[in-house]
Write a protein that holds these residues in place. Structure first.
Motif, PDB file in Angstrom:
ATOM      1  N   SER A 168      -6.074  -6.539  -6.386  1.00 25.92           N
ATOM      2  CA  SER A 168      -4.846  -5.994  -5.798  1.00 25.92           C
ATOM      3  C   SER A 168      -4.130  -5.063  -6.777  1.00 25.92           C
ATOM      4  O   SER A 168      -3.450  -4.121  -6.366  1.00 25.92           O
ATOM      5  N   ASP A 169      -4.297  -5.312  -8.100  1.00 25.93           N
ATOM      6  CA  ASP A 169      -3.697  -4.415  -9.096  1.00 25.93           C
ATOM      7  C   ASP A 169      -4.333  -3.027  -9.048  1.00 25.93           C
ATOM      8  O   ASP A 169      -3.721  -2.031  -9.425  1.00 25.93           O
ATOM      9  N   LEU A 170      -5.582  -2.977  -8.591  1.00 21.05           N
ATOM     10  CA  LEU A 170      -6.332  -1.720  -8.602  1.00 21.05           C
ATOM     11  C   LEU A 170      -6.162  -0.906  -7.320  1.00 21.05           C
ATOM     12  O   LEU A 170      -6.516   0.263  -7.284  1.00 21.05           O
ATOM     13  N   ILE A 171      -5.622  -1.524  -6.283  1.00 20.17           N
ATOM     14  CA  ILE A 171      -5.607  -0.877  -4.971  1.00 20.17           C
ATOM     15  C   ILE A 171      -4.914   0.484  -5.019  1.00 20.17           C
ATOM     16  O   ILE A 171      -5.452   1.484  -4.555  1.00 20.17           O
ATOM     17  N   GLN A 172      -3.725   0.548  -5.625  1.00 20.04           N
ATOM     18  CA  GLN A 172      -2.981   1.806  -5.640  1.00 20.04           C
ATOM     19  C   GLN A 172      -3.752   2.901  -6.352  1.00 20.04           C
ATOM     20  O   GLN A 172      -3.773   4.045  -5.923  1.00 20.04           O
ATOM     21  N   LEU A 173      -4.405   2.524  -7.439  1.00 19.08           N
ATOM     22  CA  LEU A 173      -5.154   3.511  -8.214  1.00 19.08           C
ATOM     23  C   LEU A 173      -6.268   4.122  -7.374  1.00 19.08           C
ATOM     24  O   LEU A 173      -6.462   5.332  -7.347  1.00 19.08           O
ATOM     25  N   PHE A 174      -6.995   3.255  -6.652  1.00 17.08           N
ATOM     26  CA  PHE A 174      -8.149   3.757  -5.919  1.00 17.08           C
ATOM     27  C   PHE A 174      -7.792   4.300  -4.538  1.00 17.08           C
ATOM     28  O   PHE A 174      -8.672   4.702  -3.787  1.00 17.08           O
ATOM     29  N   LEU A 175      -6.506   4.338  -4.217  1.00 20.30           N
ATOM     30  CA  LEU A 175      -6.071   5.030  -3.014  1.00 20.30           C
ATOM     31  C   LEU A 175      -5.761   6.500  -3.308  1.00 20.30           C
ATOM     32  O   LEU A 175      -5.328   7.240  -2.435  1.00 20.30           O
ATOM     33  N   ARG A 176      -6.005   6.912  -4.549  1.00 18.61           N
ATOM     34  CA  ARG A 176      -5.768   8.303  -4.923  1.00 18.61           C
ATOM     35  C   ARG A 176      -6.594   9.227  -4.025  1.00 18.61           C
ATOM     36  O   ARG A 176      -7.760   8.953  -3.749  1.00 18.61           O
ATOM     37  N   ARG A 177      -5.986  10.308  -3.609  1.00 14.21           N
ATOM     38  CA  ARG A 177      -6.667  11.214  -2.677  1.00 14.21           C
ATOM     39  C   ARG A 177      -7.895  11.865  -3.318  1.00 14.21           C
ATOM     40  O   ARG A 177      -7.887  12.237  -4.492  1.00 14.21           O
TER      41      ARG A 177
ATOM     42  N   GLY B 282      -9.348   6.970 -10.136  1.00 13.32           N
ATOM     43  CA  GLY B 282      -9.714   7.041  -8.730  1.00 13.32           C
ATOM     44  C   GLY B 282     -11.190   7.286  -8.489  1.00 13.32           C
ATOM     45  O   GLY B 282     -11.677   7.096  -7.379  1.00 13.32           O
ATOM     46  N   ALA B 283     -11.917   7.726  -9.517  1.00 10.87           N
ATOM     47  CA  ALA B 283     -13.360   7.935  -9.367  1.00 10.87           C
ATOM     48  C   ALA B 283     -14.037   6.571  -9.384  1.00 10.87           C
ATOM     49  O   ALA B 283     -13.989   5.852 -10.375  1.00 10.87           O
ATOM     50  N   VAL B 284     -14.639   6.207  -8.262  1.00 17.41           N
ATOM     51  CA  VAL B 284     -15.264   4.897  -8.147  1.00 17.41           C
ATOM     52  C   VAL B 284     -16.680   4.925  -8.705  1.00 17.41           C
ATOM     53  O   VAL B 284     -17.120   3.996  -9.379  1.00 17.41           O
TER      54      VAL B 284
ATOM     55  N   ILE C 251      -8.657  13.903  -7.087  1.00 19.60           N
ATOM     56  CA  ILE C 251      -9.731  13.562  -8.023  1.00 19.60           C
ATOM     57  C   ILE C 251     -10.588  14.799  -8.297  1.00 19.60           C
ATOM     58  O   ILE C 251     -10.898  15.125  -9.446  1.00 19.60           O
ATOM     59  N   GLN C 252     -10.962  15.493  -7.227  1.00 22.01           N
ATOM     60  CA  GLN C 252     -11.793  16.699  -7.355  1.00 22.01           C
ATOM     61  C   GLN C 252     -11.090  17.751  -8.210  1.00 22.01           C
ATOM     62  O   GLN C 252     -11.690  18.366  -9.097  1.00 22.01           O
ATOM     63  N   GLU C 253      -9.803  17.949  -7.944  1.00 26.93           N
ATOM     64  CA  GLU C 253      -9.027  18.954  -8.682  1.00 26.93           C
ATOM     65  C   GLU C 253      -8.988  18.634 -10.175  1.00 26.93           C
ATOM     66  O   GLU C 253      -9.163  19.514 -11.019  1.00 26.93           O
ATOM     67  N   GLU C 254      -8.778  17.350 -10.520  1.00 28.19           N
ATOM     68  CA  GLU C 254      -8.723  16.967 -11.936  1.00 28.19           C
ATOM     69  C   GLU C 254     -10.073  17.174 -12.613  1.00 28.19           C
ATOM     70  O   GLU C 254     -10.141  17.633 -13.752  1.00 28.19           O
ATOM     71  N   ILE C 255     -11.151  16.847 -11.908  1.00 28.25           N
ATOM     72  CA  ILE C 255     -12.488  17.024 -12.502  1.00 28.25           C
ATOM     73  C   ILE C 255     -12.766  18.503 -12.754  1.00 28.25           C
ATOM     74  O   ILE C 255     -13.206  18.892 -13.846  1.00 28.25           O
ATOM     75  N   VAL C 256     -12.479  19.341 -11.767  1.00 33.01           N
ATOM     76  CA  VAL C 256     -12.757  20.778 -11.919  1.00 33.01           C
ATOM     77  C   VAL C 256     -11.881  21.393 -13.007  1.00 33.01           C
ATOM     78  O   VAL C 256     -12.380  22.087 -13.907  1.00 33.01           O
ATOM     79  N   GLU C 257     -10.578  21.119 -12.958  1.00 27.72           N
ATOM     80  CA  GLU C 257      -9.653  21.791 -13.876  1.00 27.72           C
ATOM     81  C   GLU C 257      -9.656  21.175 -15.277  1.00 27.72           C
ATOM     82  O   GLU C 257      -9.746  21.892 -16.281  1.00 27.72           O
TER      83      GLU C 257
ATOM     84  N   ASP D 276     -18.037  17.300  -5.234  1.00 25.66           N
ATOM     85  CA  ASP D 276     -17.644  16.769  -3.927  1.00 25.66           C
ATOM     86  C   ASP D 276     -17.171  15.337  -4.122  1.00 25.66           C
ATOM     87  O   ASP D 276     -17.815  14.560  -4.838  1.00 25.66           O
ATOM     88  N   VAL D 277     -16.047  14.994  -3.499  1.00 30.28           N
ATOM     89  CA  VAL D 277     -15.508  13.639  -3.614  1.00 30.28           C
ATOM     90  C   VAL D 277     -15.236  13.094  -2.223  1.00 30.28           C
ATOM     91  O   VAL D 277     -14.487  13.695  -1.447  1.00 30.28           O
ATOM     92  N   VAL D 278     -15.861  11.964  -1.902  1.00 25.23           N
ATOM     93  CA  VAL D 278     -15.651  11.303  -0.616  1.00 25.23           C
ATOM     94  C   VAL D 278     -15.410   9.818  -0.871  1.00 25.23           C
ATOM     95  O   VAL D 278     -16.286   9.140  -1.433  1.00 25.23           O
ATOM     96  N   ASP D 279     -14.228   9.331  -0.519  1.00 30.35           N
ATOM     97  CA  ASP D 279     -13.856   7.926  -0.735  1.00 30.35           C
ATOM     98  C   ASP D 279     -14.076   7.496  -2.189  1.00 30.35           C
ATOM     99  O   ASP D 279     -14.542   6.397  -2.471  1.00 30.35           O
ATOM    100  N   GLY D 280     -13.742   8.389  -3.120  1.00 29.57           N
ATOM    101  CA  GLY D 280     -13.853   8.069  -4.538  1.00 29.57           C
ATOM    102  C   GLY D 280     -15.235   8.256  -5.129  1.00 29.57           C
ATOM    103  O   GLY D 280     -15.411   8.168  -6.345  1.00 29.57           O
ATOM    104  N   LEU D 281     -16.254   8.516  -4.288  1.00 28.80           N
ATOM    105  CA  LEU D 281     -17.605   8.780  -4.792  1.00 28.80           C
ATOM    106  C   LEU D 281     -17.695  10.250  -5.164  1.00 28.80           C
ATOM    107  O   LEU D 281     -17.542  11.127  -4.304  1.00 28.80           O
ATOM    108  N   VAL D 282     -17.938  10.516  -6.438  1.00 24.35           N
ATOM    109  CA  VAL D 282     -18.005  11.881  -6.959  1.00 24.35           C
ATOM    110  C   VAL D 282     -19.469  12.314  -7.011  1.00 24.35           C
ATOM    111  O   VAL D 282     -20.294  11.658  -7.643  1.00 24.35           O
ATOM    112  N   THR D 283     -19.790  13.414  -6.333  1.00 25.59           N
ATOM    113  CA  THR D 283     -21.146  13.969  -6.388  1.00 25.59           C
ATOM    114  C   THR D 283     -21.094  15.284  -7.147  1.00 25.59           C
ATOM    115  O   THR D 283     -20.346  16.195  -6.779  1.00 25.59           O
ATOM    116  N   LEU D 284     -21.879  15.360  -8.222  1.00 29.48           N
ATOM    117  CA  LEU D 284     -21.939  16.556  -9.051  1.00 29.48           C
ATOM    118  C   LEU D 284     -23.270  17.252  -8.815  1.00 29.48           C
ATOM    119  O   LEU D 284     -24.326  16.632  -8.916  1.00 29.48           O
TER     120      LEU D 284
END
Length: 198
Positions: free
Chosen positions: A116-125, A182-184, A129-135, A152-160
């Motif tokens: 439950s402590d992690l829920i807010q973190l992993f609700l990040r859009r 937020g990157a799962v 996440i994509q913007e932070e990785i690129v920039e 590409d980021v879908v539900d926290g799954l980052v595809t490079l």
């Protein structure tokens, strides 16, 4: 990039029990403090296991004679306060546990990190996440051209996908992306331009 650590999100531990703590006392503590589990520690505060509500339900005790030692799930799977929350979340998922006692350098319990402590973190859009990785990761930290790597980021799954100029960059890119809040998980499909030319 400053990423949140386990210490940022954990609940400091006010409640622990010992091996001999009886069933009824554990049940009372869970209710009184509105928590779902409690670490079991030895006389020096080192974790031995965890007793959760599920452990109590699985092992109902007429008269409350069962003890924490009999009820607990052990050994205790622990985290350190300086870990990234991503690392802790990955451990929880791999071992299918809902919470981790957090231990200090001396191995004593100082807090608990729960799902439950992690829920807010992993609700990040995903877009954030994509913007932070690129920039931050690809452009600022590694100096790569944004066009070289597709993120590409879908539900926290980052595809490079795409190419990096040198093979030694591959594990660095993946590790930095894994540390983004937020990157799962990171699916690495990158190739190396130098290897492609050979």
């Amino acid at each position: 990039m400053r990423h949140r650590s386990v210490a940022d999100l954990m609940t400091p531990t006010a409640v622990t029990v010992r091996r001999a703590t009886p069933f009824k006392e554990i049940a009372r503590l869970l209710t009184e403090f509105d928590i779902t589990a409690v670490p079991v520690v030895d006389d020096t505060g080192h974790p031995l296991g965890v007793v959760s509500e599920a452990d109590l339900i699985r092992r109902p005790s007429a008269g409350g004679v069962a003890t924490a030692e009999q009820l607990m799930t052990s050994p205790a799977i622990t985290a350190r306060p300086e870990w990234s929350v991503v690392r802790a979340a990955r451990l929880m998922r791999r071992l299918q546990v809902k919470r981790l006692p957090v231990i200090d350098a001396g191995g004593r319990v100082i807090g608990v990190l729960s799902r439950s402590d992690l829920i807010q973190l992993f609700l990040r859009r995903d877009h954030a996440i994509q913007e932070e990785i690129v920039e931050d990761v690809l452009t600022r930290a590694l100096g790569l051209a944004p066009s070289a790597v597709t993120v590409d980021v879908v539900d926290g799954l980052v595809t490079l996908s795409g190419t990096v100029p040198r093979p030694e960059l591959l594990p660095i890119v993946v590790r930095l992306c894994q540390s983004v809040d937020g990157a799962v998980e990171v699916d690495n499909r990158l190739t190396c331009a130098a290897l492609n030319r050979t």
